[in-house]
Design a protein around this motif. Structure first.
Motif, PDB file in Angstrom:
ATOM      1  N   UNK A 109       9.472 -24.421  -6.728  1.00  0.00           N
ATOM      2  CA  UNK A 109       9.129 -24.499  -5.309  1.00  0.00           C
ATOM      3  C   UNK A 109       7.990 -23.551  -4.958  1.00  0.00           C
ATOM      4  N   UNK A 110       7.913 -22.411  -5.657  1.00  0.00           N
ATOM      5  CA  UNK A 110       6.834 -21.457  -5.389  1.00  0.00           C
ATOM      6  C   UNK A 110       5.500 -21.934  -5.955  1.00  0.00           C
ATOM      7  N   UNK A 111       5.529 -22.527  -7.155  1.00  0.00           N
ATOM      8  CA  UNK A 111       4.282 -22.898  -7.832  1.00  0.00           C
ATOM      9  C   UNK A 111       3.842 -24.326  -7.555  1.00  0.00           C
ATOM     10  N   UNK A 114       0.406 -24.818  -5.852  1.00  0.00           N
ATOM     11  CA  UNK A 114      -0.744 -24.557  -6.725  1.00  0.00           C
ATOM     12  C   UNK A 114      -0.996 -25.725  -7.667  1.00  0.00           C
ATOM     13  N   UNK A 115       0.076 -26.318  -8.183  1.00  0.00           N
ATOM     14  CA  UNK A 115      -0.091 -27.495  -9.048  1.00  0.00           C
ATOM     15  C   UNK A 115      -0.714 -28.636  -8.261  1.00  0.00           C
ATOM     16  N   UNK A 116      -0.261 -28.834  -7.018  1.00  0.00           N
ATOM     17  CA  UNK A 116      -0.863 -29.873  -6.181  1.00  0.00           C
ATOM     18  C   UNK A 116      -2.329 -29.622  -5.912  1.00  0.00           C
ATOM     19  N   UNK A 117      -2.711 -28.364  -5.781  1.00  0.00           N
ATOM     20  CA  UNK A 117      -4.122 -28.034  -5.567  1.00  0.00           C
ATOM     21  C   UNK A 117      -4.966 -28.410  -6.779  1.00  0.00           C
ATOM     22  N   UNK A 118      -4.470 -28.123  -7.973  1.00  0.00           N
ATOM     23  CA  UNK A 118      -5.209 -28.486  -9.184  1.00  0.00           C
ATOM     24  C   UNK A 118      -5.233 -29.997  -9.392  1.00  0.00           C
ATOM     25  N   UNK A 119      -4.172 -30.671  -9.010  1.00  0.00           N
ATOM     26  CA  UNK A 119      -4.168 -32.132  -9.137  1.00  0.00           C
ATOM     27  C   UNK A 119      -5.205 -32.758  -8.220  1.00  0.00           C
ATOM     28  N   UNK A 121      -7.900 -31.434  -7.577  1.00  0.00           N
ATOM     29  CA  UNK A 121      -9.187 -31.115  -8.206  1.00  0.00           C
ATOM     30  C   UNK A 121      -9.408 -31.914  -9.491  1.00  0.00           C
ATOM     31  N   UNK A 122      -8.653 -33.000  -9.699  1.00  0.00           N
ATOM     32  CA  UNK A 122      -8.813 -33.932 -10.817  1.00  0.00           C
ATOM     33  C   UNK A 122      -8.331 -33.355 -12.153  1.00  0.00           C
ATOM     34  N   UNK A 123      -7.434 -32.370 -12.127  1.00  0.00           N
ATOM     35  CA  UNK A 123      -6.842 -31.876 -13.352  1.00  0.00           C
ATOM     36  C   UNK A 123      -5.751 -32.834 -13.804  1.00  0.00           C
ATOM     37  N   UNK A 124      -5.610 -33.053 -15.118  1.00  0.00           N
ATOM     38  CA  UNK A 124      -4.435 -33.796 -15.591  1.00  0.00           C
ATOM     39  C   UNK A 124      -3.153 -33.036 -15.230  1.00  0.00           C
ATOM     40  N   UNK A 125      -2.068 -33.774 -15.029  1.00  0.00           N
ATOM     41  CA  UNK A 125      -0.841 -33.149 -14.558  1.00  0.00           C
ATOM     42  C   UNK A 125      -0.312 -32.113 -15.546  1.00  0.00           C
ATOM     43  N   UNK A 126      -0.303 -32.436 -16.830  1.00  0.00           N
ATOM     44  CA  UNK A 126       0.209 -31.490 -17.823  1.00  0.00           C
ATOM     45  C   UNK A 126      -0.649 -30.230 -17.874  1.00  0.00           C
ATOM     46  N   UNK A 127      -1.984 -30.408 -17.829  1.00  0.00           N
ATOM     47  CA  UNK A 127      -2.880 -29.252 -17.870  1.00  0.00           C
ATOM     48  C   UNK A 127      -2.725 -28.396 -16.612  1.00  0.00           C
ATOM     49  N   UNK A 129      -0.083 -28.079 -14.734  1.00  0.00           N
ATOM     50  CA  UNK A 129       1.194 -27.364 -14.817  1.00  0.00           C
ATOM     51  C   UNK A 129       1.109 -26.196 -15.779  1.00  0.00           C
ATOM     52  N   UNK A 130       0.488 -26.403 -16.936  1.00  0.00           N
ATOM     53  CA  UNK A 130       0.376 -25.331 -17.932  1.00  0.00           C
ATOM     54  C   UNK A 130      -0.473 -24.178 -17.406  1.00  0.00           C
ATOM     55  N   UNK A 131      -1.576 -24.481 -16.733  1.00  0.00           N
ATOM     56  CA  UNK A 131      -2.443 -23.425 -16.203  1.00  0.00           C
ATOM     57  C   UNK A 131      -1.702 -22.580 -15.172  1.00  0.00           C
TER      58      UNK A 131
END
Length: 420
Positions: A109-111, A114-119, A121-127, A129-131
């Motif tokens: 719930x905290x992160x 941030x994952x949605x922000x990278x998504x 920005x056209x990041x793959x979902x696995x990448x 999440x890992x970042x």
């Protein structure tokens, strides 16, 4: 008229006479006396007593209505209590799995933003999440390293100041209002040493069991990392799979309540982190200004303690005041106490209502009871998880009780049945 009466008398006699089998006339005997039948005794119909619709037998009708209602409530509460007890037993048995999963949900719930922000920005979902996960882990490790380094540097000075503080306390006990003698002080010290010697075995057994505890902590930490990664990457798929296991009629409402509860959990965690950061910065600044040792570790402790509402901030603030008392005397300790109380008042009356909002507003009594129950059931982790669990359940129950049809999602496909 007279002849008519005679004719009627003859007809009456002729009707009363009969002939024998041989054909001879036999005079009729005197007609039998007419007897009036006795009336049958009147049996009163049984009076039907009114029976309450909720009763199924005559015995139930004899029991007072209030007692029947109390009995109905009692056995239902007993069944609910047995189910809750069995559920707690199961949770206690597999707590080594349940607790890491609960912590992973809080971290997700905290992160998740941030994952949605990278998504976006056209990041793959696995990448993405890992970042986010690696960055968060690096931040935690770096903070712990700074705390440990500062603690190691400040321990000698603090121990020396603590020794001086203990001597001052001894002098106050002898010269203060208690007027304790040296013999009394020595006897109290001997009693303390005796208690430590008597409980050495218990302390040693606790230290021996620390190996198992460390193994459990490592296992739990790995489970938290893996669960957080997959919750962030495949949380939507996992939730849809769980919803499909329910009956079709219940899927819409459960899905709506689950998504609202997740939004509440995200809002709660983000607001708690922001409030904890403000508390840590506010108290940490005053610790640095008044030259209190371990300013950064104490600020980090305040930050962690803020995740346990009411209780955590009080305990972490008490530790800061104690360190100030041992190191710098009672004047600075009183100043730090005033700072801690002021920060807590600002948090309770301004930050919490402003940042949390009505979406995750919980009554203070529910918070205290939840924290107490969490401490009894799962210790510190239970206190950490209890309040967000109450917030999530509050939202879910309210959403399920609010009878409304959820909006159809934009990606839903409606298939019409063919007419027979």
């Amino acid at each position: 008229m007279r002849r008519f009466e005679q004719l009627r008398a003859r007809l009456r006699r002729a009707s009363g006479s009969s002939s024998d089998p041989s054909g001879g006339q036999v005079a009729a005997a005197n007609p039998p006396a007419v007897t009036t039948p006795e009336p049958a005794p009147v049996v009163p119909e049984p009076v039907k007593e009114e029976v309450h619709p909720s009763t199924s037998s005559r015995d139930d009708a004899d029991v007072p209505h209030a007692l029947r209602i109390a009995a109905a409530w009692s056995w239902r509460l007993i069944v609910i209590g047995l189910v809750a007890w069995a559920l707690l037993k199961v949770v206690g048995t597999i707590r080594i799995v349940i607790i890491p999963l609960a912590i992973a949900l809080l971290l997700s719930a905290l992160l998740a933003p941030l994952v949605g922000l990278l998504l976006r920005a056209r990041f793959p979902r696995s990448l993405a999440t890992a970042v986010v996960l690696v960055a968060g882990l690096a931040a935690v490790v770096g903070t712990l390293t700074l705390v440990v380094n500062e603690f190691v540097k400040g321990v000698p000075d603090l121990s020396r100041n603590a020794t001086d503080g203990i001597r001052q306390i001894q002098e106050w006990l002898k010269t203060g209002p208690l007027h304790l003698s040296d013999n009394q002080l020595n006897s109290y010290i001997e009693q303390g040493e005796q208690w430590i010697n008597e409980n050495t075995q218990a302390l040693t057994s606790g230290a021996v069991s620390t190996a198992a505890t460390v193994a459990e902590l490592l296992t739990g930490a790995l489970l938290v990392l893996f669960a957080t990664f997959f919750f962030l990457r495949d949380g939507e798929k996992i939730w849809r799979f769980l919803v499909r296991l329910l009956p079709v009629a219940a899927r819409w409402r459960v899905d709506d309540a689950g998504r609202a509860s997740w939004a509440t959990l995200v809002a709660y965690v983000r607001a708690t982190v922001l409030v904890a950061f403000i508390d840590a910065v506010g108290i940490g600044i005053f610790l640095v200004v008044f030259d209190i040792p371990f300013a950064f570790p104490l600020a980090a402790l305040v930050f962690l303690g803020a995740f346990i509402p009411i209780v955590g901030a009080t305990l972490s603030g008490a530790v800061a005041v104690l360190v100030a008392l041992v190191d710098s005397g009672w004047v600075r300790a009183l100043v730090i106490l005033a700072v801690v109380i002021g920060v807590q008042q600002v948090e309770g009356h301004i930050l919490q209502p402003l940042i949390m909002g009505r979406a995750v507003a919980i009554h203070p009594l529910a918070v205290i009871v939840g924290i107490a129950a969490g401490v009894v059931l799962a210790g510190i982790v239970g206190a950490l998880v209890s309040v967000p669990l109450i917030a999530v359940l509050n939202t879910a129950v309210r959403r399920l009780a609010h009878r409304r049809t959820p909006e159809v999602p934009p990606d839903a496909v409606v298939v019409a049945a063919k007419a027979p």
